[in-house]
Motif scaffolding. Structure first.
Motif, PDB file in Angstrom:
ATOM      1  N   ALA A  99     -15.034 100.460  46.974  1.00 36.79           N
ATOM      2  CA  ALA A  99     -13.684 101.033  46.861  1.00 36.79           C
ATOM      3  C   ALA A  99     -12.931 100.459  45.667  1.00 36.79           C
ATOM      4  CB  ALA A  99     -12.907 100.760  48.144  1.00 36.79           C
ATOM      5  N   THR A 100     -12.151 101.311  45.017  1.00 36.16           N
ATOM      6  CA  THR A 100     -11.252 100.844  43.950  1.00 36.16           C
ATOM      7  C   THR A 100      -9.843 100.612  44.511  1.00 36.16           C
ATOM      8  OG1 THR A 100     -10.883 103.169  43.373  1.00 36.16           O
ATOM      9  CG2 THR A 100     -12.512 101.942  42.079  1.00 36.16           C
ATOM     10  N   THR A 101      -9.437 101.454  45.456  1.00 34.03           N
ATOM     11  CA  THR A 101      -8.151 101.285  46.138  1.00 34.03           C
ATOM     12  C   THR A 101      -8.377 101.349  47.642  1.00 34.03           C
ATOM     13  OG1 THR A 101      -6.916 102.304  44.323  1.00 34.03           O
ATOM     14  CG2 THR A 101      -5.817 102.194  46.463  1.00 34.03           C
ATOM     15  N   ILE A 102      -7.836 100.370  48.341  1.00 33.99           N
ATOM     16  CA  ILE A 102      -7.968 100.312  49.805  1.00 33.99           C
ATOM     17  C   ILE A 102      -6.592 100.507  50.426  1.00 33.99           C
ATOM     18  CG2 ILE A 102      -8.574  98.833  51.779  1.00 33.99           C
ATOM     19  CD1 ILE A 102     -10.571  97.424  49.869  1.00 33.99           C
ATOM     20  N   ILE A 103      -6.538 101.318  51.460  1.00 35.63           N
ATOM     21  CA  ILE A 103      -5.282 101.531  52.185  1.00 35.63           C
ATOM     22  C   ILE A 103      -5.442 100.948  53.582  1.00 35.63           C
ATOM     23  CG2 ILE A 103      -3.587 103.174  53.059  1.00 35.63           C
ATOM     24  CD1 ILE A 103      -5.959 104.192  50.254  1.00 35.63           C
ATOM     25  N   ASN A 104      -4.679  99.895  53.863  1.00 36.14           N
ATOM     26  CA  ASN A 104      -4.693  99.245  55.175  1.00 36.14           C
ATOM     27  C   ASN A 104      -3.887 100.106  56.144  1.00 36.14           C
ATOM     28  OD1 ASN A 104      -4.044  97.689  57.444  1.00 36.14           O
ATOM     29  ND2 ASN A 104      -3.775  95.798  56.303  1.00 36.14           N
ATOM     30  N   VAL A 105      -4.576 100.653  57.155  1.00 29.95           N
ATOM     31  CA  VAL A 105      -3.909 101.501  58.155  1.00 29.95           C
ATOM     32  C   VAL A 105      -3.979 100.818  59.526  1.00 29.95           C
ATOM     33  CG1 VAL A 105      -3.564 103.900  58.865  1.00 29.95           C
ATOM     34  CG2 VAL A 105      -4.888 103.422  56.821  1.00 29.95           C
ATOM     35  N   GLY A 106      -3.944  99.476  59.518  1.00 33.37           N
ATOM     36  CA  GLY A 106      -3.833  98.761  60.789  1.00 33.37           C
ATOM     37  C   GLY A 106      -2.505  99.072  61.437  1.00 33.37           C
ATOM     38  N   ASP A 107      -2.413  98.848  62.741  1.00 38.03           N
ATOM     39  CA  ASP A 107      -1.152  99.084  63.431  1.00 38.03           C
ATOM     40  C   ASP A 107      -0.037  98.300  62.743  1.00 38.03           C
ATOM     41  OD1 ASP A 107      -2.487 100.663  65.200  1.00 38.03           O
ATOM     42  OD2 ASP A 107      -2.496  99.224  66.842  1.00 38.03           O
ATOM     43  N   PRO A 108       1.175  98.839  62.722  1.00 38.71           N
ATOM     44  CA  PRO A 108       2.268  98.193  61.982  1.00 38.71           C
ATOM     45  C   PRO A 108       2.866  97.004  62.725  1.00 38.71           C
ATOM     46  CG  PRO A 108       3.026 100.228  62.975  1.00 38.71           C
ATOM     47  CD  PRO A 108       1.565 100.161  63.263  1.00 38.71           C
ATOM     48  N   ASP A 109       2.021  96.010  62.995  1.00 36.41           N
ATOM     49  CA  ASP A 109       2.481  94.780  63.627  1.00 36.41           C
ATOM     50  C   ASP A 109       1.626  93.629  63.113  1.00 36.41           C
ATOM     51  OD1 ASP A 109       0.045  95.087  64.928  1.00 36.41           O
ATOM     52  OD2 ASP A 109       0.913  95.623  66.851  1.00 36.41           O
ATOM     53  N   ARG A 110       1.872  92.435  63.633  1.00 35.85           N
ATOM     54  CA  ARG A 110       1.194  91.236  63.145  1.00 35.85           C
ATOM     55  C   ARG A 110      -0.323  91.344  63.296  1.00 35.85           C
ATOM     56  NH1 ARG A 110       3.145  85.942  66.018  1.00 35.85           N
ATOM     57  NH2 ARG A 110       5.030  86.199  64.788  1.00 35.85           N
ATOM     58  N   GLU A 111      -0.799  91.734  64.489  1.00 38.43           N
ATOM     59  CA  GLU A 111      -2.242  91.801  64.718  1.00 38.43           C
ATOM     60  C   GLU A 111      -2.892  92.912  63.893  1.00 38.43           C
ATOM     61  OE1 GLU A 111      -4.304  89.621  66.435  1.00 38.43           O
ATOM     62  OE2 GLU A 111      -2.420  88.528  66.271  1.00 38.43           O
ATOM     63  N   GLY A 112      -2.172  94.028  63.753  1.00 41.96           N
ATOM     64  CA  GLY A 112      -2.701  95.126  62.950  1.00 41.96           C
ATOM     65  C   GLY A 112      -2.871  94.730  61.498  1.00 41.96           C
ATOM     66  N   GLY A 159       0.193  85.919  61.455  1.00 47.84           N
ATOM     67  CA  GLY A 159      -0.795  86.365  62.438  1.00 47.84           C
ATOM     68  C   GLY A 159      -2.047  85.517  62.421  1.00 47.84           C
ATOM     69  N   ASP A 160      -2.507  85.171  61.215  1.00 45.15           N
ATOM     70  CA  ASP A 160      -3.710  84.350  61.089  1.00 45.15           C
ATOM     71  C   ASP A 160      -3.455  82.943  61.622  1.00 45.15           C
ATOM     72  OD1 ASP A 160      -6.441  84.355  60.189  1.00 45.15           O
ATOM     73  OD2 ASP A 160      -5.836  83.010  58.569  1.00 45.15           O
ATOM     74  N   CYS A 161      -2.267  82.412  61.355  1.00 42.55           N
ATOM     75  CA  CYS A 161      -1.914  81.079  61.841  1.00 42.55           C
ATOM     76  C   CYS A 161      -1.812  81.075  63.366  1.00 42.55           C
ATOM     77  CB  CYS A 161      -0.592  80.624  61.223  1.00 42.55           C
ATOM     78  SG  CYS A 161      -0.142  78.922  61.611  1.00 42.55           S
ATOM     79  N   ARG A 162      -1.266  82.128  63.942  1.00 43.13           N
ATOM     80  CA  ARG A 162      -1.184  82.226  65.408  1.00 43.13           C
ATOM     81  C   ARG A 162      -2.568  82.146  66.026  1.00 43.13           C
ATOM     82  NH1 ARG A 162      -3.762  84.676  68.866  1.00 43.13           N
ATOM     83  NH2 ARG A 162      -3.723  86.560  67.603  1.00 43.13           N
ATOM     84  N   SER A 163      -3.541  82.799  65.402  1.00 40.51           N
ATOM     85  CA  SER A 163      -4.921  82.759  65.885  1.00 40.51           C
ATOM     86  C   SER A 163      -5.483  81.341  65.835  1.00 40.51           C
ATOM     87  CB  SER A 163      -5.779  83.707  65.038  1.00 40.51           C
ATOM     88  OG  SER A 163      -7.139  83.614  65.384  1.00 40.51           O
ATOM     89  N   GLU A 164      -5.195  80.620  64.760  1.00 38.45           N
ATOM     90  CA  GLU A 164      -5.684  79.248  64.618  1.00 38.45           C
ATOM     91  C   GLU A 164      -5.008  78.302  65.616  1.00 38.45           C
ATOM     92  OE1 GLU A 164      -5.299  78.200  60.500  1.00 38.45           O
ATOM     93  OE2 GLU A 164      -6.578  79.854  59.826  1.00 38.45           O
TER      94      GLU A 164
END
Length: 696
Positions: A99-112, A159-164
């Motif tokens: 990919a040259t351009t990636i579009i993040n379509v995770g849910d619009p929250d911390r985990e997404g 979000g990543d820190c919460r996981s750690e």
């Protein structure tokens, strides 16, 4: 090429359909949708594709559970693909490389944000598409407002820190308290976590309230009247009566009298449905109406979602995008034609308040879709929950429920009585719930409230048919059910105003998607037991809460962590500050390893009656088999008894019925035999074979 990565397959499908409706030509392949001409791909995750590495992946010495290896603090946290999701992970990574351009379509929250960003390399151009709903209008608006993913780097960091944080707390505290518990005779794992501990504490503290509750007996006096053909029970007005003689005196003085209405206090009431179901409120009602566990409810609506009968189930939102209001008339017509409900749903004139863009979060409320099931093909649970969601959705289009409540005061000249009437002005949305099962929630029962058709007027006198003297007693708080526990987790309070503000903002401890799992794991870990619908702490659970640091058993710890995570998200503090704070906290606890004592008191020693029997194991050198036994922890006793399935096997003496059989070894033959613990008063002896027959 452009690559859209969604959090779930259903979002990828909705996105592909939308693009196709606007001239694209996406076709589904095994792991993605592909438009060859435009060189655009849409692929998907399946929730998190990666999980935090286990301890042994950082250090081989961390594989075995030992106190001297704690705390385990990785220098750099690493993640591994889930085995069950590895195929999709490889497909996504392969597409990312091209990919040259990636579009993040995770849910619009911390985990997404985290579950897509954790897959991406640093050298790619990444945009962010925030989808709150999957209707055409919502998708179009989101595409018109696409953003640079760098604007969400703080959200990812939090979000990543919460996981750690959860890894550090869960891994270290579970090992520490499990190992200390093992020293004290427990054989199962003491699972400890940032959410589990305060959840367990809610139940343990409630049980303590129940155990310590002092019941007080009192007496109710009721006057039975006939008003407009309806039997009414009026209650005595006055201080609580605790002496039966006083209650009998009032009844005797009131016999053969009539009661005259002195006052009628009128109140007009209106109840409008202003919210739809989120996962937690649906779990609460499923428990209330059908006795379904939180986990069974989630599993059932997940199936209904996968069959496309309901919208996304793991939602904490109770509102819908305003754009979906335009679809509602067609949905209502379809529901009415299918005759799924006993009454027809009216078509809307005005937009109900649940359609509110400002209150839609990462997901919208749980509602029925345009795909209507054949109810005869659904299981009972599926049918019950589908209709429950449908009724809630339908209720927003019905008129407001209107009624008048009249508090009536009556007197016989010496004593006053009261009852409350309800007069329905407009049944409104309640018409949908006439055939619902009766809730067993006794907290909402009102013995002296009655529905009548006409109002009672002041000055009217009514003859008393009978007086009733009824014994009653104060009741302790009710034990939690899964539904009421989820409600308590959602509304949990801290010790400070600041904590409560944070807890209100994040909607308590846990998330709608994880609360059912938390309860399930506490039951599986034998910290809770379930009797009927109620949850009861085990001795193991009580002991754990008793020895856990108070801070970890309260919701304030979660609130404090959220304050730090908010500061991290805003770029005000570095992540290492939070990790260092958690590490210092763990070190403070683990320093207590020599002084902290946990004792399993489930099995009092029948010999010394001072110590407790602890389950032990040894390996027979001749047969190489593991032998289970129990040993008293009182050094002056050290009594050893057989054990099976983590329980001491106590065999009462078949002769004296007072002592129990103790294992002995013949000094000459080395054979095992069993003698009564009351020796020399009782000299009963059993061979090993006879003992095992009784042991079963």
């Amino acid at each position: 090429m452009d690559l859209y990565i969604t959090e779930k397959p259903s979002v990828a499908e909705a996105l592909a359909k939308y693009f196709n409706s606007t001239g694209a030509n996406f076709k589904k392949e095994k792991n993605c949708y592909k438009d060859t001409k435009k060189n655009i791909f849409i692929t998907w995750a399946v929730g998190h594709l990666l999980y935090q590495n286990p301890p042994e992946a950082y250090n081989p010495e961390w594989k075995n559970w030992k106190l001297d290896t704690l705390p385990m603090i990785p220098t750099i946290f690493k993640k591994t693909p889930y085995a069950a999701k590895k195929e999709q992970y490889k497909a996504v990574i392969s597409l990312i490389k091209d990919a040259t351009t990636i579009i993040n379509v995770g849910d619009p929250d911390r985990e997404g944000q985290v579950l897509i960003d954790e897959l991406l390399p640093a050298n790619k151009k990444v945009k962010r598409l925030l989808l709150n709903a999957l209707d055409e209008t919502s998708i179009r608006k989101a595409l018109d407002d696409i953003k640079d993913n760098k604007a969400f780097s703080g959200l990812y960091a939090a979000g990543d820190c919460r996981s750690e944080i959860d890894w550090l707390l869960g891994m270290n505290l579970t090992r520490f308290f499990s190992l200390k518990a093992r020293e004290g005779g427990y054989t199962t794992v003491m699972s400890v976590g940032r959410v589990k501990a305060p959840t367990l504490a809610l139940i343990v503290n409630r049980e303590a309230e129940i155990t310590g509750f002092k019941t007080q007996k009192y007496y109710n006096i009721f006057a039975h009247l006939k008003i407009n053909g309806v039997t009414v029970k009026a209650s005595f007005v006055g201080d609580r009566i605790t002496a039966k003689s006083e209650a009998e005196k009032i009844v005797t003085a009131s016999k053969s009298s009539e009661l005259k209405v002195t006052d009628v206090f009128k109140k007009s009431n209106k109840q409008e449905i202003k919210e739809l179901y989120s996962l937690d409120t649906l779990q609460i009602d499923a428990d209330k109406y059908f006795g379904l566990s939180a986990d069974d409810t989630l599993k059932t609506i997940q199936k209904l979602y996968e069959s496309k009968y309901l919208s996304y189930p793991r939602s904490d939102c109770k509102y819908l995008p305003t754009s979906q209001f335009t679809d509602s008339p067609n949905l209502i017509i379809a529901f009415n034609e299918a005759q799924l409900l006993d009454v027809k749903i009216p078509l809307p004139n005005l937009r109900p308040p649940v359609f509110n863009d400002a209150k839609v979060s990462a997901h919208h409320a749980i509602v029925p879709t345009g795909k209507i099931p054949d109810l005869s093909t659904l299981s009972k649970n599926e049918k019950d929950l589908y209709l429950l969601v449908l009724k809630k959705y339908a209720s927003i289009f019905f008129p407001v429920y209107e009624y008048e409540s009249h508090k009536v005061i009556l007197t016989n000249g010496k004593y006053d009585f009261t009852f409350t009437t309800k007069i329905t002005v407009n049944s409104g949305w309640t018409a949908l719930y006439k055939n619902m099962p009766v809730s067993d929630d006794a907290e909402h029962e009102q013995d002296n409230e009655v529905e009548i058709s006409t109002a009672v007027k002041a000055g009217t006198a009514y003859r008393v048919e009978t007086f009733e003297l009824k014994d009653a007693e104060t009741k302790p708080p009710r034990r939690y059910t899964e539904g009421s526990l989820i409600k308590a987790m959602n509304n949990i309070k801290g010790d400070t105003k600041e904590s409560n503000n944070i807890l209100s903002k994040i909607k308590g401890i846990g998330t709608p998607a994880t609360r059912a799992t938390i309860i399930k794991e506490l039951i599986a870990g034998e910290q809770l037991s379930k009797k009927g619908k109620t949850l009861i702490p085990t001795e193991k659970g009580k002991n754990l809460i008793a020895i856990l640091p108070e801070i970890i058993t309260k919701a304030d710890y979660t609130a404090n962590m959220e304050i730090l995570l908010d500061q991290l998200e805003a770029g005000k503090i570095p992540k290492q500050k939070i990790i260092t704070e958690v590490t210092d906290f763990l070190n403070t606890i683990i320093k207590q390893k020599d002084s902290l004592k946990i004792v399993n008191k489930d099995f009092p020693c029948p010999t010394c009656r001072k110590g407790f029997l602890m389950i032990k194991y040894y390996k027979d050198p001749d047969t190489n088999t593991v032998i289970e036994y129990a040993k008293c922890n009182n050094a002056e006793c050290n009594q050893i008894t057989p054990a099976k399935n983590n329980k001491p096997k106590i065999i009462t003496c078949p002769v004296c019925k007072k002592g129990f059989m103790i294992s002995k070894k013949n000094s000459k033959t080395k054979n095992i035999f069993y003698a009564c613990s009351c020796y020399p008063d009782c000299k009963t002896v059993l061979s090993e074979d006879d003992f095992n027959k009784k042991r079963g």
